[in-house]
Design a protein around this motif. Structure first.
Motif, mmCIF file in Angstrom:
data_model
loop_
_atom_site.group_PDB
_atom_site.id
_atom_site.type_symbol
_atom_site.label_atom_id
_atom_site.label_comp_id
_atom_site.label_asym_id
_atom_site.label_seq_id
_atom_site.Cartn_x
_atom_site.Cartn_y
_atom_site.Cartn_z
ATOM 1 N N GLU A 287 6.515 -14.306 0.199
ATOM 2 C CA GLU A 287 5.533 -14.307 -0.889
ATOM 3 C C GLU A 287 5.609 -13.041 -1.736
ATOM 4 N N LYS A 288 6.445 -12.103 -1.301
ATOM 5 C CA LYS A 288 6.607 -10.815 -2.001
ATOM 6 C C LYS A 288 5.265 -10.084 -2.131
ATOM 7 N N ILE A 289 4.489 -10.134 -1.053
ATOM 8 C CA ILE A 289 3.184 -9.469 -1.021
ATOM 9 C C ILE A 289 3.247 -8.304 -0.039
ATOM 10 N N LEU A 290 2.766 -7.148 -0.478
ATOM 11 C CA LEU A 290 2.579 -6.004 0.409
ATOM 12 C C LEU A 290 1.096 -5.861 0.710
ATOM 13 N N PHE A 291 0.729 -6.031 1.974
ATOM 14 C CA PHE A 291 -0.635 -5.753 2.426
ATOM 15 C C PHE A 291 -0.650 -4.266 2.780
ATOM 16 N N SER A 292 -1.134 -3.446 1.839
ATOM 17 C CA SER A 292 -0.822 -2.010 1.855
ATOM 18 C C SER A 292 -1.852 -1.133 2.533
ATOM 19 N N ASN A 293 -2.894 -1.740 3.096
ATOM 20 C CA ASN A 293 -3.923 -0.973 3.777
ATOM 21 C C ASN A 293 -4.514 0.087 2.845
ATOM 22 N N ASP A 294 -4.607 1.352 3.252
ATOM 23 C CA ASP A 294 -5.243 2.371 2.414
ATOM 24 C C ASP A 294 -4.400 2.765 1.207
ATOM 25 N N ALA A 295 -3.089 2.632 1.310
ATOM 26 C CA ALA A 295 -2.235 2.988 0.183
ATOM 27 C C ALA A 295 -2.583 2.125 -1.031
ATOM 28 N N PHE A 296 -2.655 2.752 -2.182
ATOM 29 C CA PHE A 296 -2.993 2.119 -3.462
ATOM 30 C C PHE A 296 -4.465 1.684 -3.534
ATOM 31 N N GLY A 297 -5.285 2.175 -2.599
ATOM 32 C CA GLY A 297 -6.687 1.773 -2.575
ATOM 33 C C GLY A 297 -7.531 2.502 -3.588
ATOM 34 N N GLN A 298 -8.673 1.907 -3.894
ATOM 35 C CA GLN A 298 -9.676 2.504 -4.776
ATOM 36 C C GLN A 298 -11.045 2.085 -4.264
ATOM 37 N N GLN B 151 4.206 12.449 3.482
ATOM 38 C CA GLN B 151 4.238 11.113 4.083
ATOM 39 C C GLN B 151 4.056 10.028 3.009
ATOM 40 N N ALA B 152 3.205 10.303 2.020
ATOM 41 C CA ALA B 152 3.012 9.341 0.942
ATOM 42 C C ALA B 152 4.297 9.145 0.161
ATOM 43 N N SER B 153 5.006 10.235 -0.093
ATOM 44 C CA SER B 153 6.268 10.149 -0.823
ATOM 45 C C SER B 153 7.287 9.312 -0.057
ATOM 46 N N GLN B 154 7.345 9.503 1.260
ATOM 47 C CA GLN B 154 8.258 8.705 2.087
ATOM 48 C C GLN B 154 7.872 7.233 2.062
ATOM 49 N N ALA B 155 6.567 6.971 2.098
ATOM 50 C CA ALA B 155 6.103 5.586 2.062
ATOM 51 C C ALA B 155 6.439 4.929 0.726
ATOM 52 N N ILE B 156 6.309 5.686 -0.357
ATOM 53 C CA ILE B 156 6.636 5.146 -1.682
ATOM 54 C C ILE B 156 8.118 4.785 -1.749
ATOM 55 N N ASP B 157 8.962 5.611 -1.147
ATOM 56 C CA ASP B 157 10.400 5.300 -1.126
ATOM 57 C C ASP B 157 10.653 3.966 -0.421
ATOM 58 N N ILE B 158 9.924 3.719 0.673
ATOM 59 C CA ILE B 158 10.064 2.450 1.393
ATOM 60 C C ILE B 158 9.578 1.293 0.528
ATOM 61 N N VAL B 159 8.407 1.497 -0.099
ATOM 62 C CA VAL B 159 7.828 0.454 -0.950
ATOM 63 C C VAL B 159 8.786 0.081 -2.083
ATOM 64 N N LYS B 160 9.421 1.090 -2.676
ATOM 65 C CA LYS B 160 10.347 0.825 -3.783
ATOM 66 C C LYS B 160 11.566 0.021 -3.344
ATOM 67 N N SER B 161 11.859 0.055 -2.054
ATOM 68 C CA SER B 161 13.012 -0.698 -1.551
ATOM 69 C C SER B 161 12.682 -2.166 -1.302
ATOM 70 N N LEU B 162 11.403 -2.524 -1.368
ATOM 71 C CA LEU B 162 10.972 -3.898 -1.113
ATOM 72 C C LEU B 162 10.834 -4.668 -2.422
ATOM 73 N N ASP B 163 10.994 -5.969 -2.341
ATOM 74 C CA ASP B 163 10.803 -6.850 -3.495
ATOM 75 C C ASP B 163 9.334 -7.269 -3.512
ATOM 76 N N ILE B 164 8.550 -6.643 -4.386
ATOM 77 C CA ILE B 164 7.092 -6.821 -4.359
ATOM 78 C C ILE B 164 6.597 -7.381 -5.689
ATOM 79 N N ASP B 165 5.844 -8.473 -5.599
ATOM 80 C CA ASP B 165 5.172 -9.046 -6.763
ATOM 81 C C ASP B 165 3.671 -8.786 -6.742
ATOM 82 N N MET B 166 3.154 -8.395 -5.561
ATOM 83 C CA MET B 166 1.714 -8.221 -5.420
ATOM 84 C C MET B 166 1.436 -7.154 -4.364
ATOM 85 N N ILE B 167 0.464 -6.287 -4.661
ATOM 86 C CA ILE B 167 -0.011 -5.296 -3.699
ATOM 87 C C ILE B 167 -1.459 -5.633 -3.374
#
Length: 389
Positions: free
Chosen positions: A157-168, A203-219
């Motif tokens: 589904e190209k969905i990242l369930f990102s928990n606290d990351a990208f939260g508001q 750690q956030a920077s490392q996580a962003i690198d991982i996220v960028k490697s994924l095919d994501i249509d939705m966070i």
């Protein structure tokens, strides 16, 4: 209840907390949400839960879609209780469900909070769980912002369930980014990052690198809106938050008893302006420390002033510095200033406190006995304007 669909057979089932105004000392003036997601497949899966007082709302939303007793898996991306608090209520209904959590910190944390009687399955980083037509891959994101943290990716589904990351912390009757004011969402995302994730920029920077490697249509994060239109912009914004680079901006933060320190603060602002440096002024009596922290995130200069009270710094200034010590801002430069009556000892204390949060001291503390004269205020302004910034 309204049924909110992310994709066919994938639903939002979380809760909106309209009235919360504080989260561990961080003001949540626009409320909050505790987002949870239900996936209907051969194995019915709930991704995260909600804060305990909202358990009934969670179960009611699930009940609009399926019988909660049919849940096979409950994925717990993070142990903290605004995410896991409804686990006992869910497990009371879904008695045969397996709780999926990170090895070993997630397992340890959940068992400490909710006991060992549930059926747990601890997963390793990169491990994949088949649900039938879909699969979930678990990506470790330790210290974003607890050791147990992970995010969950559904590649079909190209969905990242990102928990606290990208939260508001942002309450709304709408649940998607293209339904709300994105300028407000971005403000709240920056405040969330500054007050919760700032200490973990690496750690956030490392996580962003991982996220960028994924095919994501939705966070689909655990707080705030779900991103389906502005995914790239949001990922780019997070990269900006955690890249460690500061902007040429100064913050002057102070408290003043009888306006003498305040007058000094105004002169320091004028000095920065003359030096060509954007400057923001914050009176700690009028501004909450969590709002100031949002500006600290990217400011190069942090200048702090206090009056002397009982041979010490003012309590508001002490609270601000304690908060900053926990957030551990990086790459800041600054100095201390203030007025005093009987003795200037607290200005030395203030400078040491700035050094303790790794502020590079670029000049000795500016000290004025009692009330500054116009000439002294002009000297302060000239001195700041002349510093090589």
């Amino acid at each position: 209840m309204e049924i909110v669909k992310l994709r066919d057979d994938i639903y939002y089932v979380g809760a909106v907390d309209w009235n919360v105004r504080s989260f561990h000392g961080y003001t949540t003036n626009r409320g909050a949400t505790y987002n949870a997601y239900l996936i209907i497949d051969e194995k019915i899966t709930l991704v995260d839960t909600v804060k305990a007082p909202f358990s009934e709302e969670l179960l009611n939303r699930i009940s609009e879609i399926i019988d909660p007793a049919k849940i096979d898996y409950l994925v717990s991306n993070h142990v903290e209780m605004d995410h896991s608090g409804a686990i006992p209520a869910v497990m009371e209904v879904a008695k045969n469900a397996t709780i999926i959590t990170s090895a070993q910190s997630g397992l340890k944390g959940l068992q400490a909070h909710y006991g060992k009687d549930y059926k747990y399955q601890a997963v390793q980083a990169g491990e994949t769980l088949s649900l039938g037509k879909r699969s979930l891959t678990f990506v470790a994101t330790p210290m974003l912002h607890w050791p147990d943290n992970m995010v969950t990716y559904c590649k079909e589904e190209k969905i990242l369930f990102s928990n606290d990351a990208f939260g508001q912390h942002y309450a709304s009757s709408k649940h998607f980014d293209d339904e709300v004011d994105m300028a407000i969402v971005m403000q709240e995302m920056e405040k969330y990052y500054a007050n919760i994730l700032m200490p973990y920029g690496r750690q956030a920077s490392q996580a962003i690198d991982i996220v960028k490697s994924l095919d994501i249509d939705m966070i689909a994060s655990s707080h705030g809106v779900i991103f389906r239109k502005y995914v790239k912009e949001v990922i780019d914004k997070y990269s900006y938050f955690c890249n460690g680079e500061n902007e040429k901006r100064a913050l002057v933060v102070y408290d003043s008893m009888w306006k003498s320190t305040e007058k000094m603060a105004f002169s320091i602002v004028e000095g920065f302006k003359r030096a060509g440096v954007e400057c923001l002024l914050f009176d700690l009596k009028e501004n909450h420390i969590s709002d100031i922290a949002t500006q600290v995130l990217k400011a190069e200069y942090l200048v702090v002033g206090t009056s002397v009270l009982n041979a010490n710094i003012l309590p508001t200034v002490g609270a601000f510095l304690t908060y900053m010590k926990g957030l551990a801002p990086k790459g800041k430069k600054g100095f201390a200033f203030g007025s005093y009556g009987w003795g200037p000892q607290s200005l030395s204390t203030l400078q040491k406190e700035l050094e303790a949060i790794n502020v590079e001291i670029i000049k000795d503390a500016i000290k004025i006995n009692y009330v500054p004269t116009k000439e002294q205020l002009r000297e302060i302004e000239d001195e700041i304007a002349a510093i090589e910034l």
